[in-house]
Design a protein around this motif. Structure first.
Motif, short mmCIF file in Angstrom:
data_model
loop_
_atom_site.label_atom_id
_atom_site.label_comp_id
_atom_site.label_asym_id
_atom_site.label_seq_id
_atom_site.Cartn_x
_atom_site.Cartn_y
_atom_site.Cartn_z
N UNK A 185 -2.29 3.02 -12.52
CA UNK A 185 -2.95 3.61 -11.35
C UNK A 185 -4.09 2.71 -10.88
N UNK A 186 -3.84 1.41 -10.87
CA UNK A 186 -4.86 0.45 -10.45
C UNK A 186 -4.94 0.47 -8.93
N UNK A 187 -6.15 0.73 -8.44
CA UNK A 187 -6.42 0.78 -7.00
C UNK A 187 -7.13 -0.51 -6.61
N UNK A 188 -6.48 -1.40 -5.84
CA UNK A 188 -7.13 -2.66 -5.48
C UNK A 188 -8.44 -2.44 -4.73
N UNK A 189 -9.33 -3.40 -4.84
CA UNK A 189 -10.60 -3.33 -4.12
C UNK A 189 -10.34 -3.29 -2.61
N UNK A 190 -11.20 -2.60 -1.89
CA UNK A 190 -11.06 -2.49 -0.43
C UNK A 190 -10.97 -3.87 0.20
N UNK A 191 -10.01 -4.03 1.08
CA UNK A 191 -9.82 -5.29 1.78
C UNK A 191 -8.75 -6.18 1.20
N UNK A 192 -8.37 -5.95 -0.05
CA UNK A 192 -7.37 -6.80 -0.70
C UNK A 192 -6.02 -6.68 0.00
N UNK A 193 -5.55 -5.46 0.19
CA UNK A 193 -4.23 -5.25 0.80
C UNK A 193 -4.19 -5.70 2.26
N UNK A 194 -5.18 -5.36 3.09
CA UNK A 194 -5.14 -5.86 4.47
C UNK A 194 -5.15 -7.39 4.55
N UNK A 195 -5.86 -8.04 3.64
CA UNK A 195 -5.87 -9.51 3.65
C UNK A 195 -4.50 -10.07 3.31
N UNK A 196 -3.82 -9.46 2.36
CA UNK A 196 -2.46 -9.91 2.02
C UNK A 196 -1.52 -9.70 3.20
N UNK A 197 -1.61 -8.52 3.83
CA UNK A 197 -0.74 -8.25 4.96
C UNK A 197 -0.99 -9.25 6.09
N UNK A 198 -2.25 -9.55 6.36
CA UNK A 198 -2.57 -10.50 7.42
C UNK A 198 -2.02 -11.88 7.10
N UNK A 199 -2.12 -12.30 5.85
CA UNK A 199 -1.58 -13.61 5.47
C UNK A 199 -0.06 -13.62 5.64
N UNK A 200 0.61 -12.53 5.25
CA UNK A 200 2.06 -12.46 5.40
C UNK A 200 2.46 -12.60 6.86
N UNK A 201 1.77 -11.88 7.74
CA UNK A 201 2.10 -11.94 9.16
C UNK A 201 1.88 -13.33 9.74
N UNK A 202 0.82 -13.98 9.28
CA UNK A 202 0.52 -15.32 9.80
C UNK A 202 1.49 -16.38 9.31
N UNK A 203 2.23 -16.06 8.23
CA UNK A 203 3.08 -17.07 7.59
C UNK A 203 4.56 -16.69 7.57
#
Length: 450
Positions: A241-259
């Protein structure tokens, strides 16, 4: 004998919503059935509780010896709307009387289409979507990878530390933990790479710092030009039940979209109101390219789904997705009833209420007991990570002891985590405050005695 200390309890489908222990756990009939299991069932099929269920409803499971157990596991996040919800039961009965199977790929039926329509409307993102239905979470994850590879023409898949994605060959490769999921079952599918997850309790990094670390590893060891998809659980399930720190998931999604990389959210355990949002992705404004769901989707009937951007989902060739039982008509009827129940009963809000009650009690416990390293999670998906007092050293023995003590008093509790030191709580959203409060009282006694 121990019972829930209340006035006569309300009933659901004839089952009193109370904890009642009338025999030792396990009782004699369960002991007898365990012996039969030993003779008939493969030894590798384990069980958490030493009892055998005969009836269940709402937040209570009744065993063959007449013990009433408070259910804090929901069949691992499956019976989210309550065990044997009357609307789900009625829908299953009506569909089974009409027909139980035709195979959607042979003679299709409306139920499959209706479930796809509902999922397309519910999934985050204001864009055209398509869905395909399968049987299990692992099967849906595999199909997400297939679709991403077909759409991008690339092979590599990135997953994360502590991840759990299933028990098939590909999803075992994607799963992090060796025992009991992977040991002795290789070789596994190739082109699967693991990146570091944001784990605030243990790495101390902000979301942006953790994302920079993960993206650096992906770029240097895999390369965006080779990467079909990134697959991640918004809150990890089996991993603790590990909850990533705020901002981690949006940053990954943004990188995926850019690449040009497909961003896949595995919401098998977090979906369908469990976290206080319909999908956990909503909490940080994520719009996954592909969304994987199962578990809570159909109230206990085997069903899973892959929902995503229309242009990605339509990339695979005709006939490339499917399966004999995928989107079974009885399971589809159950899923529609589950989605109706979530809306009619306000279960998204109810998950938040459960989180406030359960999380509050557990945080009070953590303030008194230094062995509770962290309380985390959202809504009705809460966990405590247990450590040796004064350290961050995982204490799996304590987790096992507390769970066993709770089981003996009639409370179903699950453990998880890469280190086996996490107690996780997944109560059905139909559970009453009284029943939940009684279960936490049992847990506090278990901690005191451990």
């Amino acid at each position: 004998m121990t019972t829930t200390p209340t006035a006569p309890a309300p009933t659901v489908n004839g089952v009193p919503q109370e904890r009642k222990v009338v025999t030792a756990i396990p009782g004699p009939r369960s002991v007898e059935l365990a012996a039969r299991k030993s003779d008939a069932v493969a030894a590798a099929v384990g069980t958490t509780m030493p009892v055998y269920a005969t009836q269940a409803a709402g937040g209570v499971v009744v065993d063959v010896d007449g013990n009433h157990l408070v259910d804090l596991g929901s069949g691992i996040a499956v019976t989210t709307v309550g065990v044997s919800d009357p609307r789900v039961v009625a829908a299953v009965q009506a569909q089974a009387a009409a027909f139980t199977h035709t195979c959607f790929m042979v003679t299709p039926y409306e139920g499959y289409v209706a479930v796809a329509e509902r999922l397309n409307a519910l999934a985050p993102g204001d864009f055209a979507k398509r869905s395909a239905l399968f049987n299990s979470g692992a099967e849906a994850v595999e199909n997400a990878v297939k679709v991403a590879r077909s759409y991008t023409g690339k092979d590599a898949v990135v997953v994360f530390d502590h991840a759990y994605h299933g028990r098939t060959n590909l999803t075992m490769a994607m799963t992090a933990k060796n025992m009991p999921y992977k040991h002795g079952f290789g070789p596994f599918a190739g082109e699967v790479y693991r990146a570091p997850l944001s784990y605030p309790y243990r790495d101390g990094l902000s979301g942006d710092e953790a994302a920079t670390r993960a993206i650096s590893m992906i770029e240097s060891q895999v390369g965006a030009a080779n990467l079909a998809c990134v697959v991640i659980e918004p809150i990890q399930g089996e991993g603790g039940f590990i909850e990533p720190a705020a901002g981690f998931l949006p940053a990954l999604q943004a990188w995926c979209r850019a690449n040009g990389v497909v961003f896949v959210a595995d919401e098998v355990q977090t979906g369908f109101a469990r976290t206080g949002h319909y999908f956990a992705s909503e909490a940080e404004g994520l719009e996954p390219d592909l969304l994987v769901t199962a578990k809570g989707i159909a109230g206990g009937m085997p069903l899973s789904a892959l929902t995503g951007r229309a242009e990605i989902m339509d990339a695979a060739h005709a006939g490339g997705l499917g399966g004999t039982y995928g989107g079974n008509p009885v399971a589809c009827a159950a899923a529609l009833a589950v989605m109706d129940a979530i809306e009619a009963d306000g279960l998204v809000a109810r998950a938040r209420e459960i989180g406030d009650l359960l999380g509050g009690r557990l945080r009070d416990l953590a303030a008194r007991d230094a062995r509770v390293g962290q309380v985390r999670g959202r809504g009705a998906m809460i966990a405590v990570e247990l450590v040796e007092a004064g350290t961050t050293n995982p204490d799996a023995a304590l987790a096992k002891a507390v769970a066993a003590a709770a089981h003996a008093e009639g409370v179903v509790v699950l453990t998880c985590g890469t280190y086996g030191n996490v107690l996780r709580f997944l109560p059905p959203l139909a559970i009453s405050d009284a029943l939940l409060t009684d279960a936490v009282d049992v847990l506090e006694r278990a901690f005191a005695g451990a």
